[in-house]
Design an enzyme around this catalytic site. Structure first.
Site, PDB file in Angstrom:
ATOM      1  N   ASP A 285       0.849  -1.191   0.000  1.00  0.00           N
ATOM      2  CA  ASP A 285       0.000   0.000   0.000  1.00  0.00           C
ATOM      3  C   ASP A 285       0.889   1.247   0.000  1.00  0.00           C
ATOM      4  O   ASP A 285       2.095   1.159  -0.224  1.00  0.00           O
ATOM      5  CB  ASP A 285      -0.959   0.006   1.196  1.00  0.00           C
ATOM      6  CG  ASP A 285      -2.299   0.674   0.854  1.00  0.00           C
ATOM      7  OD1 ASP A 285      -2.278   1.863   0.485  1.00  0.00           O
ATOM      8  OD2 ASP A 285      -3.346   0.015   0.944  1.00  0.00           O
ATOM      9  N   HIS A 331     -13.766  -1.428  -6.681  1.00  0.00           N
ATOM     10  CA  HIS A 331     -14.972  -0.586  -6.719  1.00  0.00           C
ATOM     11  C   HIS A 331     -14.641   0.901  -6.609  1.00  0.00           C
ATOM     12  O   HIS A 331     -15.481   1.746  -6.915  1.00  0.00           O
ATOM     13  CB  HIS A 331     -15.970  -1.015  -5.637  1.00  0.00           C
ATOM     14  CG  HIS A 331     -15.607  -0.617  -4.242  1.00  0.00           C
ATOM     15  ND1 HIS A 331     -16.554  -0.475  -3.254  1.00  0.00           N
ATOM     16  CD2 HIS A 331     -14.412  -0.343  -3.659  1.00  0.00           C
ATOM     17  CE1 HIS A 331     -15.962  -0.117  -2.128  1.00  0.00           C
ATOM     18  NE2 HIS A 331     -14.672  -0.047  -2.347  1.00  0.00           N
TER      19      HIS A 331
END
Length: 433
Positions: A285, A331
């Site tokens: 990340d 998403h």
């Protein structure tokens, strides 16, 4: 279930049949509450109550009861009244915004009351306007007025005291989504089918031509809301890692690797690690998330965890891992970007590698639980504000095909009742399964 048919649809429902079904379902839910020592439900209560932890059959009855009561309301009203009622809901938004913005939740005692006059002084808001807005909220069952001129919590307003996620969700809705809502039509008229993070309704609303999510994260007020919203997502029933740990056969050997792509600080991987005591994890990340993950990982797991700063639009540095795991990643992104993310993983996959996507699967109208359908389509509107998308299985299939790589969906593990995401396993077409 007392002989009640829980699969009945709106088109089959009549007032009398719904009345019978509601009575039967109420017996199931009330019987469970009584037999398990739950106090009698009351809108005036400020206790923290979670009903979604009931056994699966009771939870199914409860969810059907909510739908049946809604159908009963619609059939009791005229169509004109029903549509007008939907439109009137918009009038509560300024009140909800004020409740969130002025942190009114914190200034009303949880067990007690406060006068409008004193509350207005505390938050420095004109008393008459405050009173009008709070009474609008009360018409939607948020807060109560136990005696003239005084406000007190009820079960709905108290829920925002007990749940940090709900509080930050309210703040995000009002501060991030609400400004974007009137811009959906303008976005279509200006950009047509051009869907990038830089051409979103939110981008128009906040007058930025950059990635609007990154813009909001650069603004301290918005950043605090978004970060805390994600931090407390585990409070939502059905959003935790239990589905992952119970319904997927993870690798178990010490020489096997799970790559958590966009895994934030690694909290979900740590939950998975408890059930697979030997496998190694690479959590990827942003730099700040990596630092947080390194500090949060307990000593007994440190030798199995590697944290790696990584941009998932770039070449995946870990090759031939056993599982590449993407949870609530796609998403957030328009289709073109989602395809790029998938392609970077596909290019790193070996012959036996799997890609595991954990996302909400949107069903077509009339399929599945109406409650779930309402949540899914509502969340899709939130995502559309930033040109992201909740997707159907067919939509995911299209994204995977558009990578141009030799990968395909090998398995779909549909979410069990009460869980808000499904698992989509992707493998190479030439893999051994």
């Amino acid at each position: 279930m007392g002989g009640s048919d829980h699969t009945k649809t709106s088109s089959q429902s009549t007032l009398r049949s719904l009345s019978d079904e509601i009575s039967s379902l109420t017996d199931v839910v009330a019987g469970f509450l009584e037999s398990n020592g739950h106090p009698e439900r009351s809108l005036n209560s400020t206790d923290s109550v979670r009903l979604s932890d009931a056994p699966e059959d009771v939870e199914a009855a409860r969810r059907r009861l909510v739908t049946a009561l809604h159908e009963m309301t619609l059939l009791t009203m005229s169509p004109f009244e029903a549509v007008r009622d939907i439109l009137l809901e918009v009038s509560s938004l300024p009140a909800l915004h004020a409740i969130s913005h002025f942190e009114i939740i914190d200034h009303v005692p949880l067990d007690g009351e406060i006068s409008y006059a004193e509350l207005a002084r505390k938050i420095n808001v004109p008393q008459r306007r405050l009173t009008r807005m709070l009474r609008a909220a009360m018409s939607r069952s948020i807060f109560q007025e136990p005696r003239p001129g005084y406000i007190a919590h009820n079960s709905l307003s108290a829920a925002m005291v007990h749940s940090k996620w709900l509080r930050y969700h309210a703040a995000s809705t009002m501060e991030n989504f609400l400004p974007a809502a009137p811009k959906f039509v303008e976005q279509i008229e200006r950009f047509g089918d051009r869907e990038t993070r830089c051409t979103s309704p939110a981008g128009i609303a906040f007058n930025t031509e950059t990635d609007c999510i990154q813009y909001l994260l650069s603004q301290p007020k918005h950043q605090q809301v978004l970060v805390n919203l994600m931090k407390h997502t585990g409070e939502i029933s059905g959003m935790g890692p239990q589905h992952l740990t119970e319904h997927y056969d993870w690798p178990k050997a010490s020489d096997q690797i799970i790559v958590d792509v966009g895994g934030a600080s690694g909290s979900v991987s740590r939950a998975i690690a408890c059930g697979v005591p030997s496998v190694r994890f690479v959590v990827q990340d942003r730099a700040d998330a990596v630092r947080q993950g390194e500090s949060e990982t307990p000593s007994e797991l440190k030798d199995r965890f590697t944290f790696q700063e990584y941009d998932f639009f770039q070449t995946q540095p870990v090759k031939n891992a056993d599982v590449y795991f993407l949870r609530w990643i796609l998403h957030d992104w328009p289709d073109e970007d989602a395809v790029t993310i998938l392609r970077q993983v596909a290019l790193a996959m070996g012959p036996t590698s799997k890609m595991l996507i954990a996302e909400r699967l949107v069903l077509l109208p009339g399929e599945g639980d109406p409650w779930d359908q309402k949540i899914a389509t509502s969340m899709d509107m939130f995502m559309m504000a930033f040109n992201g998308s909740e997707r159907t299985l067919e939509h995911f299939q299209s994204l995977i095909e558009n990578t141009g790589e030799a990968i395909e969906i090998s398995r779909v593990i549909r979410r069990p009742n009460g869980v808000q995401y499904s698992l989509i396993e992707v493998a190479r077409k030439d893999s051994e399964r």
